[in-house]
Design a protein around this motif. Sequence first.
Motif, PDB file in Angstrom:
ATOM      1  N   VAL A 196     -15.685  -2.671  -4.520  1.00  0.00           N
ATOM      2  CA  VAL A 196     -16.443  -1.556  -4.728  1.00  0.00           C
ATOM      3  C   VAL A 196     -15.932  -0.609  -6.074  1.00  0.00           C
ATOM      4  O   VAL A 196     -17.046  -0.233  -6.607  1.00  0.00           O
ATOM      5  CB  VAL A 196     -15.857  -0.335  -3.419  1.00  0.00           C
ATOM      6  CG1 VAL A 196     -16.486   0.902  -3.802  1.00  0.00           C
ATOM      7  CG2 VAL A 196     -16.649  -1.014  -1.986  1.00  0.00           C
ATOM      8  N   ARG A 197     -14.903  -0.709  -6.394  1.00  0.00           N
ATOM      9  CA  ARG A 197     -14.535  -0.228  -7.549  1.00  0.00           C
ATOM     10  C   ARG A 197     -14.993  -0.819  -8.641  1.00  0.00           C
ATOM     11  O   ARG A 197     -15.456  -0.164  -9.775  1.00  0.00           O
ATOM     12  CB  ARG A 197     -12.903  -0.214  -7.884  1.00  0.00           C
ATOM     13  CG  ARG A 197     -12.254   0.596  -6.788  1.00  0.00           C
ATOM     14  CD  ARG A 197     -12.666   2.196  -7.012  1.00  0.00           C
ATOM     15  NE  ARG A 197     -11.767   2.789  -5.975  1.00  0.00           N
ATOM     16  CZ  ARG A 197     -12.009   4.435  -5.971  1.00  0.00           C
ATOM     17  NH1 ARG A 197     -13.415   4.813  -6.129  1.00  0.00           N
ATOM     18  NH2 ARG A 197     -11.122   4.893  -5.287  1.00  0.00           N
ATOM     19  N   ILE A 224      -9.557  -9.406 -11.442  1.00  0.00           N
ATOM     20  CA  ILE A 224      -9.089  -8.177 -11.057  1.00  0.00           C
ATOM     21  C   ILE A 224      -7.848  -7.455 -11.854  1.00  0.00           C
ATOM     22  O   ILE A 224      -6.751  -8.071 -11.537  1.00  0.00           O
ATOM     23  CB  ILE A 224      -8.753  -7.894  -9.597  1.00  0.00           C
ATOM     24  CG1 ILE A 224      -9.886  -8.399  -8.676  1.00  0.00           C
ATOM     25  CG2 ILE A 224      -8.176  -6.560  -9.129  1.00  0.00           C
ATOM     26  CD1 ILE A 224     -10.997  -7.446  -8.566  1.00  0.00           C
ATOM     27  N   HIS A 225      -8.266  -6.739 -12.988  1.00  0.00           N
ATOM     28  CA  HIS A 225      -7.338  -6.527 -13.811  1.00  0.00           C
ATOM     29  C   HIS A 225      -7.001  -4.895 -13.293  1.00  0.00           C
ATOM     30  O   HIS A 225      -7.573  -3.951 -13.634  1.00  0.00           O
ATOM     31  CB  HIS A 225      -7.859  -6.236 -15.445  1.00  0.00           C
ATOM     32  CG  HIS A 225      -8.229  -7.555 -15.756  1.00  0.00           C
ATOM     33  ND1 HIS A 225      -7.281  -8.383 -16.153  1.00  0.00           N
ATOM     34  CD2 HIS A 225      -9.466  -8.236 -15.923  1.00  0.00           C
ATOM     35  CE1 HIS A 225      -7.953  -9.558 -16.764  1.00  0.00           C
ATOM     36  NE2 HIS A 225      -9.067  -9.266 -16.488  1.00  0.00           N
ATOM     37  N   LEU A 226      -5.916  -4.737 -12.521  1.00  0.00           N
ATOM     38  CA  LEU A 226      -5.467  -3.667 -11.903  1.00  0.00           C
ATOM     39  C   LEU A 226      -5.223  -2.500 -12.894  1.00  0.00           C
ATOM     40  O   LEU A 226      -5.398  -1.187 -12.628  1.00  0.00           O
ATOM     41  CB  LEU A 226      -4.543  -3.690 -10.955  1.00  0.00           C
ATOM     42  CG  LEU A 226      -4.681  -4.719  -9.612  1.00  0.00           C
ATOM     43  CD1 LEU A 226      -3.361  -4.821  -8.952  1.00  0.00           C
ATOM     44  CD2 LEU A 226      -5.771  -3.742  -8.640  1.00  0.00           C
ATOM     45  N   ASP A 227      -4.601  -2.710 -13.911  1.00  0.00           N
ATOM     46  CA  ASP A 227      -4.503  -1.743 -14.900  1.00  0.00           C
ATOM     47  C   ASP A 227      -5.539  -1.023 -15.516  1.00  0.00           C
ATOM     48  O   ASP A 227      -5.699   0.131 -15.594  1.00  0.00           O
ATOM     49  CB  ASP A 227      -3.542  -2.354 -16.207  1.00  0.00           C
ATOM     50  CG  ASP A 227      -3.825  -3.400 -16.688  1.00  0.00           C
ATOM     51  OD1 ASP A 227      -4.839  -4.162 -16.330  1.00  0.00           O
ATOM     52  OD2 ASP A 227      -3.480  -3.850 -17.660  1.00  0.00           O
ATOM     53  N   VAL A 246     -10.582   4.554 -12.742  1.00  0.00           N
ATOM     54  CA  VAL A 246     -10.790   5.109 -11.323  1.00  0.00           C
ATOM     55  C   VAL A 246      -9.861   6.543 -11.342  1.00  0.00           C
ATOM     56  O   VAL A 246     -10.097   7.402 -11.050  1.00  0.00           O
ATOM     57  CB  VAL A 246     -10.210   4.400 -10.123  1.00  0.00           C
ATOM     58  CG1 VAL A 246     -10.073   5.075  -8.899  1.00  0.00           C
ATOM     59  CG2 VAL A 246     -11.053   3.108 -10.044  1.00  0.00           C
ATOM     60  N   PHE A 247      -8.488   6.514 -11.865  1.00  0.00           N
ATOM     61  CA  PHE A 247      -7.607   7.622 -11.957  1.00  0.00           C
ATOM     62  C   PHE A 247      -7.467   8.390 -13.250  1.00  0.00           C
ATOM     63  O   PHE A 247      -6.744   9.379 -13.226  1.00  0.00           O
ATOM     64  CB  PHE A 247      -6.295   6.919 -11.134  1.00  0.00           C
ATOM     65  CG  PHE A 247      -6.407   6.427 -10.010  1.00  0.00           C
ATOM     66  CD1 PHE A 247      -6.850   7.216  -8.703  1.00  0.00           C
ATOM     67  CD2 PHE A 247      -6.200   5.169  -9.637  1.00  0.00           C
ATOM     68  CE1 PHE A 247      -6.727   6.811  -7.520  1.00  0.00           C
ATOM     69  CE2 PHE A 247      -6.296   4.503  -8.451  1.00  0.00           C
ATOM     70  CZ  PHE A 247      -6.623   5.213  -7.208  1.00  0.00           C
ATOM     71  N   GLY A 248      -7.821   7.375 -14.330  1.00  0.00           N
ATOM     72  CA  GLY A 248      -7.649   8.112 -15.483  1.00  0.00           C
ATOM     73  C   GLY A 248      -6.615   8.249 -16.319  1.00  0.00           C
ATOM     74  O   GLY A 248      -6.044   8.779 -17.168  1.00  0.00           O
ATOM     75  N   ARG A 249      -5.301   7.333 -15.677  1.00  0.00           N
ATOM     76  CA  ARG A 249      -4.241   7.078 -16.147  1.00  0.00           C
ATOM     77  C   ARG A 249      -3.416   5.779 -15.540  1.00  0.00           C
ATOM     78  O   ARG A 249      -4.083   4.969 -14.745  1.00  0.00           O
ATOM     79  CB  ARG A 249      -3.214   8.423 -15.646  1.00  0.00           C
ATOM     80  CG  ARG A 249      -2.850   8.124 -14.164  1.00  0.00           C
ATOM     81  CD  ARG A 249      -1.924   9.382 -13.973  1.00  0.00           C
ATOM     82  NE  ARG A 249      -1.628   9.519 -12.579  1.00  0.00           N
ATOM     83  CZ  ARG A 249      -0.702   9.052 -11.918  1.00  0.00           C
ATOM     84  NH1 ARG A 249       0.149   8.020 -12.540  1.00  0.00           N
ATOM     85  NH2 ARG A 249      -0.376   9.186 -10.587  1.00  0.00           N
TER      86      ARG A 249
END
Length: 275
Positions: free
Chosen positions: A196-197, A66-69, A75-78
């Motif tokens: 899900v992401r 899970i690489h959150l960055d 997902v958020f584009g930034r």
Amino acid sequence: MNGASGTLKPGLLLEAVISKGLCTGCGACVGICPNNALRINGLVPELTGECDGCGACYAACPGKEIHLDRLEAKVFGRARQAHEKRIGIHSGCYAAHSTDVPIRKNATSGGVITGLLSYAFDRGLIDGALITGIDPANPLKPMPMLATGRKDLFAGQKSKYMLVPGGLLSILKGIVVEKSFKKIAVVGSPCHIHAVRKIQHSAVKFLKTSIGPSIKYCLGLFCAFNFFPEGTQTIVQALGLKSEDIESIDWRDTSEIPFPGKFCARTKSGEKRCM
């Protein structure tokens, strides 16, 4: 895999996740397998059919990589700004409760999730919602539930601090592919939302084209802990009750004391005990 009748090529899910104790029991691997080759045995995945090595299960698994960055960028584009370092990317932080009186009265706390889902159904934003319900045959056992309207939302309302046997996401493919729901919301804890992401942004064609596009909203809940099924039974026993005598349980009953309430169990004879 446990009790494998086939082989998981090249065994990534077993080697990198299950054998290392990283499986969260979310059920994503079961819920997206194109070949229906997996199931959750208790809280652990096992291979029960032939695996063709498509890699979908590993690609969706929240127990590994899970690489959150990277995920947030997709997902958020930034990337996170300085003030978002601790709690993640957001547009605002609010304290809220549902203004729908029946929803709020039936809620564990404010009924925000149920209110949002009810609004989404009313506006045609979704045609289904994957939520956690209770097995009608066993009030101590949560289960995946497909809500298709307000009545279902009420039936599945209130928090359940317990892992879902079989996995909450285990019915995902059944909802999207087999039942052809095209606009669904998923309500889950962080491990479910991570899965899900990953599904939505996977390079695996089946996930990217057949499942991901139908998930329109993710409603994530904070998670500090979850009981195993045996944990719930232990609490019931501490109340001096037997599992077979239970009619219903409420993890945070607020009818007698304010939020966060207390654990209460109601028996089939109408007796209520709390702790």
